[in-house]
Each structure stands twice: as structure tokens, then as C-alpha cells.
Design a protein around this motif. Sequence first.
Motif, PDB file in Angstrom:
ATOM      1  N   ILE A 117       0.860  -1.183   0.000  1.00 57.23           N
ATOM      2  CA  ILE A 117       0.000   0.000   0.000  1.00 57.23           C
ATOM      3  C   ILE A 117       0.897   1.234   0.000  1.00 57.23           C
ATOM      4  O   ILE A 117       1.725   1.416   0.883  1.00 57.23           O
ATOM      5  N   TYR A 118       0.696   2.060  -1.026  1.00 53.00           N
ATOM      6  CA  TYR A 118       1.506   3.260  -1.227  1.00 53.00           C
ATOM      7  C   TYR A 118       0.613   4.496  -1.339  1.00 53.00           C
ATOM      8  O   TYR A 118      -0.550   4.411  -1.702  1.00 53.00           O
ATOM      9  N   ILE A 119       1.244   5.638  -1.138  1.00 55.04           N
ATOM     10  CA  ILE A 119       0.752   6.918  -1.657  1.00 55.04           C
ATOM     11  C   ILE A 119       1.603   7.145  -2.898  1.00 55.04           C
ATOM     12  O   ILE A 119       2.836   7.138  -2.808  1.00 55.04           O
ATOM     13  N   HIS A 120       0.977   7.273  -4.062  1.00 54.58           N
ATOM     14  CA  HIS A 120       1.755   7.381  -5.306  1.00 54.58           C
ATOM     15  C   HIS A 120       1.049   8.247  -6.333  1.00 54.58           C
ATOM     16  O   HIS A 120      -0.147   8.518  -6.224  1.00 54.58           O
ATOM     17  N   GLY A 121       1.809   8.638  -7.343  1.00 58.11           N
ATOM     18  CA  GLY A 121       1.264   9.424  -8.434  1.00 58.11           C
ATOM     19  C   GLY A 121       0.500   8.555  -9.416  1.00 58.11           C
ATOM     20  O   GLY A 121       0.690   7.338  -9.484  1.00 58.11           O
ATOM     21  N   CYS A 122      -0.378   9.207 -10.181  1.00 58.13           N
ATOM     22  CA  CYS A 122      -1.175   8.524 -11.203  1.00 58.13           C
ATOM     23  C   CYS A 122      -1.265   9.435 -12.434  1.00 58.13           C
ATOM     24  O   CYS A 122      -0.955  10.621 -12.358  1.00 58.13           O
ATOM     25  N   PRO A 123      -1.685   8.880 -13.555  1.00 53.04           N
ATOM     26  CA  PRO A 123      -1.822   9.720 -14.750  1.00 53.04           C
ATOM     27  C   PRO A 123      -2.795  10.878 -14.517  1.00 53.04           C
ATOM     28  O   PRO A 123      -3.806  10.721 -13.813  1.00 53.04           O
ATOM     29  N   ASP A 124      -2.495  12.014 -15.123  1.00 50.67           N
ATOM     30  CA  ASP A 124      -3.375  13.176 -14.980  1.00 50.67           C
ATOM     31  C   ASP A 124      -4.769  12.918 -15.545  1.00 50.67           C
ATOM     32  O   ASP A 124      -5.721  13.584 -15.159  1.00 50.67           O
ATOM     33  N   SER A 125      -4.892  11.935 -16.432  1.00 47.91           N
ATOM     34  CA  SER A 125      -6.186  11.598 -17.022  1.00 47.91           C
ATOM     35  C   SER A 125      -7.061  10.777 -16.070  1.00 47.91           C
ATOM     36  O   SER A 125      -8.259  10.637 -16.295  1.00 47.91           O
ATOM     37  N   GLU A 126      -6.467  10.240 -15.012  1.00 50.92           N
ATOM     38  CA  GLU A 126      -7.220   9.425 -14.048  1.00 50.92           C
ATOM     39  C   GLU A 126      -7.911  10.324 -13.031  1.00 50.92           C
ATOM     40  O   GLU A 126      -7.344  11.325 -12.594  1.00 50.92           O
ATOM     41  N   PRO A 127      -9.115   9.953 -12.621  1.00 53.00           N
ATOM     42  CA  PRO A 127      -9.818  10.795 -11.642  1.00 53.00           C
ATOM     43  C   PRO A 127      -9.212  10.693 -10.244  1.00 53.00           C
ATOM     44  O   PRO A 127      -8.683   9.648  -9.869  1.00 53.00           O
ATOM     45  N   VAL A 128      -9.272  11.780  -9.521  1.00 51.02           N
ATOM     46  CA  VAL A 128      -9.017  11.792  -8.082  1.00 51.02           C
ATOM     47  C   VAL A 128     -10.251  12.411  -7.439  1.00 51.02           C
ATOM     48  O   VAL A 128     -11.059  13.021  -8.114  1.00 51.02           O
ATOM     49  N   GLY A 129     -10.387  12.226  -6.144  1.00 47.71           N
ATOM     50  CA  GLY A 129     -11.584  12.712  -5.468  1.00 47.71           C
ATOM     51  C   GLY A 129     -12.693  11.666  -5.449  1.00 47.71           C
ATOM     52  O   GLY A 129     -13.765  11.910  -4.912  1.00 47.71           O
TER      53      GLY A 129
END
Length: 160
Positions: A117-129
Amino acid sequence: MPKRMLRIDISQQKIALLEDGNPLLSYPVATGRNGAGEQSGSGCTPRGLHKIRLKIGIGCPENCVFVGRRTSGEIYSPALAAKHPERDWILTRILWLTGLESGRNRGGDVDTLRRYIYIHGCPDSEPVGVPISHGCIRMRNDDLLNLFEQVETNMLVEIR
């Protein structure tokens, strides 16, 4: 000396950096699509007290791709994503978490570290929130780069 920690609020899909209990900054995140839970293989985000075990990716470029916590030599792009539609992209930086509560998020089938389990970056095209990850905490790369510089290994992380 001020005490800093991270708090991840699954219901709000937010991460906050706190100092002496006061928020310094807050960012949207995406937690587990399957909700909150600690069981290995559940795809859920584990709750409780954790700490940052390792900071991975210092000096790597934004959007660098990690596979097995190592850089793959690739830089994420829409073209790369089209070639590998099955990948769960882990980008830019990794904050690897370890649980601190035996039987809840540490040890056996509930071990946060062994669940990767990480805190990590994702593609800008992927939703957050919105909850959409496989259990990790996904962040926008710019937000993660800023946060990464302000946290240390062994810093407490509360997930609730």
C-alpha cells in the motif's frame, strides 16, 4: 519542535499534512474502489495508524513509471498507456506505508506493508476525489511532488 503527520480521510477523498494538529495543506486523492478494509487481496484501503516506511523516487523525473518499486525507464504518456491498457500506473514518487496496529493493519493477512500500500502518483487523465484505486492512495503528480518534499520516513499517517 512541531509534530507533523498525514491524515487521509477516505470519506472526503483528501490527504492533509498536519502540523501540531493544524492543516498546512490538503489535496484530493483516490482511495480503494472497494472502500475501506484491511484484508489482503480485498482491493480496499487500510485504516488506522501507519507510518511512511520508505520514500522512493528521489531525483526521478515527473511521470516516471515504477514497476515493483523500481523505475522501469519509461515516462508515462498517452501513447504508452495505449500500448499497456492493463497496467495500474504508479508514477513519479512512492511513499510506502507500514501499519502500526498489530492485528488491524500489521501482521498476518492485514499487513499494509506486505499488501504494498503506497501513496503514489497517477496519470493526470485518471480521476481523483473518487474511490477508484486497488487499495493505494493515488495523487496528482504535482501534488505528490510538493507533498513528498515535506514528509519524512517514519512520519505518522492516519487513514480514517
